[in-house]
Design a protein around this motif. Structure first.
Motif, mmCIF file in Angstrom:
data_model
loop_
_atom_site.group_PDB
_atom_site.id
_atom_site.type_symbol
_atom_site.label_atom_id
_atom_site.label_comp_id
_atom_site.label_asym_id
_atom_site.label_seq_id
_atom_site.Cartn_x
_atom_site.Cartn_y
_atom_site.Cartn_z
ATOM 1 N N ASP A 14 50.041 25.783 52.389
ATOM 2 C CA ASP A 14 49.693 27.202 52.257
ATOM 3 C C ASP A 14 48.515 27.362 51.288
ATOM 4 O O ASP A 14 48.480 28.292 50.501
ATOM 5 C CB ASP A 14 50.901 28.029 51.804
ATOM 6 N N HIS A 34 45.184 28.342 49.541
ATOM 7 C CA HIS A 34 44.247 29.451 49.544
ATOM 8 C C HIS A 34 42.971 28.961 48.909
ATOM 9 O O HIS A 34 43.005 28.014 48.127
ATOM 10 C CB HIS A 34 44.748 30.609 48.679
ATOM 11 N N ILE A 35 41.870 29.657 49.183
ATOM 12 C CA ILE A 35 40.655 29.352 48.443
ATOM 13 C C ILE A 35 40.913 29.728 46.994
ATOM 14 O O ILE A 35 41.373 30.830 46.701
ATOM 15 C CB ILE A 35 39.475 30.157 49.009
ATOM 16 N N GLY A 36 40.647 28.801 46.103
ATOM 17 C CA GLY A 36 40.823 29.110 44.694
ATOM 18 C C GLY A 36 42.204 28.778 44.174
ATOM 19 O O GLY A 36 42.500 28.992 43.014
ATOM 20 N N ARG A 37 43.076 28.275 45.043
ATOM 21 C CA ARG A 37 44.416 27.925 44.574
ATOM 22 C C ARG A 37 44.938 26.845 45.511
ATOM 23 O O ARG A 37 44.861 26.977 46.725
ATOM 24 C CB ARG A 37 45.300 29.171 44.641
#
Lengths: 439, 320
Positions: free
Chosen positions: B61, B63-66
């Motif tokens: 899962d 995300h961009i930045g995480r």
């Protein structure tokens, strides 16, 4: 966010530039405040990342101000301009790798996603607030960490989208100004449509204009995507009502708005095909500065869209939000740079040069000459007083950005307005999709 | 003197024992491995790694930045119940199928025409390549203007010049109009590739076969059916495979003209994957959509490969 495509049509005139250089700053009232002690580190150099210019002065004045900072402090500053859609991924890379720019002038939500990687800005923000009459509502919302009084970023300016319309055509339909209530607004649009001057709002996959129009529809009817706790709450009677209203309003549109991107309303308005739309101040300037369309600019009025519950302005605002990463080797120099850019000597020429495109976040700049230079601009002055935000009314998070980028709200309105779905089906689909992001 | 020669020291050349490196390089298996290394390295770094990473991301899962954690088939499950995704699958298949059939029909026709003796043959061939040479984004922007709701030249001609219609055509605002408009743009762009490739194939067919057929009194349809078609089949299968792959993974045309609108009716899987993955920040879900394309691509490749290239009659047998 991809108004970048409209850049070609934008060129702010020499008038605005001239105002920038001649003593506009004298007007800014300043309170008593002592600047925080931020001794600049020896041998400091800075890298700054910010979105690319949309109006020319945005880059030229920004660079001039930066050069002034270098001249006064000896700190070399490199400013990189990134495409509007590339800025978010680049901020993410800087945050994750702990390298790259010291200062990022990013989009509204970004500092909140990386809150634990940012320097505290409370002292600096408090100082600026005291000196310049306090922060406006939206910058307060986006400057402070959610639910706290701790500042994690410095909002630098916001661009909103009020109603832009042809004064003579509205008069012809029996209106001297844009009504502040939804019924009146609908009647105005119906009247103009009958006279062959339809309205036009983007209902296609337009990140900027599509979300601006549809968020206004949602918020001004009292709807919301999520509640205070961040739970999806879009499926409400208010939303259904706003969808029914959208269906009515859609009948007054020019054909083809379902395919409209961020640029179509500008083109159609400039060609006299539509008489009413929503846009940033940039369109007005591009009309005014082109002799072929100056007459249209003359006949153009700009006013608030009908307000939300309790008469609150309910327009979508895109905010510039500057942050300093903890990984910066020169934290004081970074903060000093931001302080310098926000001081009236630098900020006012920038605000004025951009013709108010990036509306000020600090109340005192409401006295800037840019807002007096042309009475029509007044509506843009209050841009940042808005109390709605992307992802209203939930905490600021990455999810609101994803919902906007996936056009969840826009497509809900597009489906219901065009009659492809019933309001009930459209809202259920939007609810399902929003849940996917807010889980 | 002679004595000394007979009693000569036996010639005992002291050959330096080959060093470890030399022995290693003499080893054929090792040498093959060594020579392949750059190529394998390139493939690993630029092909296997991104592909592997993409597949891995599809099961997280991220995300961009995480960063993300492994979530199994969660992304695919969610896509299964996602109408937008199924719309994209439908349109991708429709787009590929219709555009490919049209491109091949028209491209083959064009190739046959060009194979005849026409004046200014090479000039015409060069002109025909134009749509293929123009950068896709530029031609996409040209089509975007032609399909504009307010400023379309097509609508202008039909309404204001010829007076055949009373209202402008809403090319990109109604789902089926938008779908066909994009297919049209893709066909326009893709014909030259097919035509020029097939023309190359046509020119490898020996004229003597046609002469022999003429002597036997074959009609032109029979000549096409019995000589041109079978001999063109191998190159046809290669061109078809490429064309299907290009069309299926198309991105630029759709992204530049409609961005997947109106209301997602023209989203291709590639554009949807990008929209969700990069601007939307949901890298995991974007990757899952991209990975969902792989089975389709394998299927399409296998079909065009086996259906067209492995016929017995190409080896002199008969499969009818």
């Amino acid at each position: 966010m991809n108004r970048i495509t409209r850049r070609g049509t934008m060129a702010l005139g020499a008038g605005a530039m001239a105002a920038a250089s001649f003593g506009a700053r004298a007007a800014i009232p300043m309170g008593n405040a002592t600047a925080p002690r931020q001794p600049i580190e020896n041998g400091a150099t800075l890298r700054v990342l910010r979105p690319t210019k949309f109006v020319d002065a945005d880059e030229t004045v920004f660079r001039e101000n930066t050069a002034k900072f270098t001249a006064q402090t000896g700190v070399q500053v490199r400013v990189d301009f990134a495409g509007w859609e590339d800025l978010r991924p680049q901020t993410a890379v800087a945050a994750n790798t702990g390298a790259g720019p010291d200062v990022v002038v990013g989009w509204a939500d970004d500092p909140h996603i990386y809150a634990d990687k940012l320097l505290d800005m409370t002292e600096l923000a408090t100082y600026l607030g005291q000196k310049y009459g306090g922060w406006l509502a939206l910058p307060q919302r986006f400057g402070k960490k959610w639910g706290t009084e701790q500042w994690i970023s410095l909002p630098m300016g916001g661009t909103g989208a009020p109603c832009v319309y042809r004064i003579s055509w509205a008069k012809e339909a029996g209106y001297d100004s844009v009504p502040t209530d939804h019924d009146g607004f609908l009647k105005l649009c119906q009247g103009m449509k009958r006279n062959g001057h339809p309205a036009g709002f983007a209902l296609g996959n337009a990140v900027g204009d599509g979300n601006a129009f549809c968020n206004w529809l949602l918020w001004s009817h009292g709807g919301m995507v999520v509640d205070e706790a961040g739970k999806v709450a879009i499926n409400s009677p208010q939303t259904i009502q706003s969808l029914r209203y959208a269906r009515e309003l859609y009948q007054t549109f020019i054909p083809g708005t379902l395919s409209w991107g961020d640029i179509n309303n500008n083109r159609a308005y400039a060609a006299g095909e539509i008489g009413l739309t929503q846009n940033g101040v940039s369109m007005y300037f591009s009309l005014k500065n082109d002799p072929r369309t100056a007459a249209i600019a003359e006949d153009t009025g700009m006013m608030r869209m009908p307000t939300g519950p309790a008469g609150k302005m309910a327009e979508n605002v895109l905010l510039l939000n500057a942050m300093v990463f903890k990984h910066s080797r020169f934290p004081n120099a970074s903060k000093e740079y931001l302080r310098f850019m926000m001081e009236a000597e630098q900020y006012d020429p920038w605000l004025t040069g951009c013709g108010g495109y990036w509306s000020h976040p600090l109340a005192a700049y409401g006295e800037s000459d840019v807002w007096k230079s042309d009475p029509k601009l007044a509506v843009y002055r209050d841009t940042n007083t808005v109390e709605f935000w992307s992802g209203y009314k939930g905490p600021i998070s990455a999810a609101s950005g994803s919902v906007a980028a996936d056009y969840v709200v826009v497509q809900m309105y597009a489906a219901a307005a065009s009659g492809q779905s019933t309001p009930e089906d459209a809202v259920r689909e939007a609810e399902r999709r929003a849940r996917r992001y807010y889980r | 003197m002679a004595d000394t020669t007979t009693a000569a020291v036996p010639w005992n050349p002291k050959r330096a024992a080959p060093g470890a490196l030399a022995r290693l390089l003499d080893n054929k298996a090792f040498l093959v491995f060594l020579c392949l290394l750059p190529a394998v390295g390139l493939l690993l770094v630029f092909l296997t790694y991104p592909l592997g990473l993409g597949i891995w991301l599809a099961f997280t899962d991220t995300h961009i930045g995480r960063g993300g954690v492994f979530v199994g088939f969660e992304n695919f499950e969610s896509l299964w119940y996602d109408n937008v995704f199924w719309n994209a699958v439908f349109y991708t298949v429709f787009y590929t199928a219709v555009a490919t059939v049209l491109k091949f029909g028209l491209g083959l026709w064009l190739a046959l025409l060009l194979n005849e003796n026409v004046p200014f043959k090479s000039l015409i061939r060069a002109i025909i390549l134009m749509p293929w040479i123009v950068p896709t984004v530029l031609s996409a922007i040209a089509f975007w203007w032609m399909f504009d709701a307010q400023f379309s030249i097509i609508s202008y001609v039909l309404v204001d010049v010829l007076g055949w219609r009373t209202s402008y055509i809403d090319f990109l605002g109604t789902p089926w109009h938008a779908r066909w408009s994009l297919v049209f743009a893709n066909v326009w762009r893709g014909i030259p590739f097919v035509a020029i490739s097939l023309l190359a194939g046509l020119q490898t067919i020996s004229p003597s076969l046609y002469e022999a057929a003429l002597l036997d009194g074959a009609s032109s349809w029979q000549r096409f059916r019995k000589i041109t078609a079978p001999l063109l089949a191998p190159i046809l299968s290669v061109v078809l495979t490429f064309s299907v792959l290009f069309t299926f993974t198309d991105f630029q045309l759709v992204y530049a003209i409609t961005r997947g609108g109106p209301i997602n009716s023209t989203h291709l899987m590639a554009t949807l994957a990008f929209q969700r993955g990069i601007p939307g920040g949901q890298l995991g879900e974007g990757a899952a959509i991209a990975v969902s394309m792989i089975p389709f691509l394998i299927l399409a490749t296998l079909f065009s490969y086996f259906a067209l290239s492995n016929r017995k009659w190409q080896q002199g047998g008969s499969d009818e």
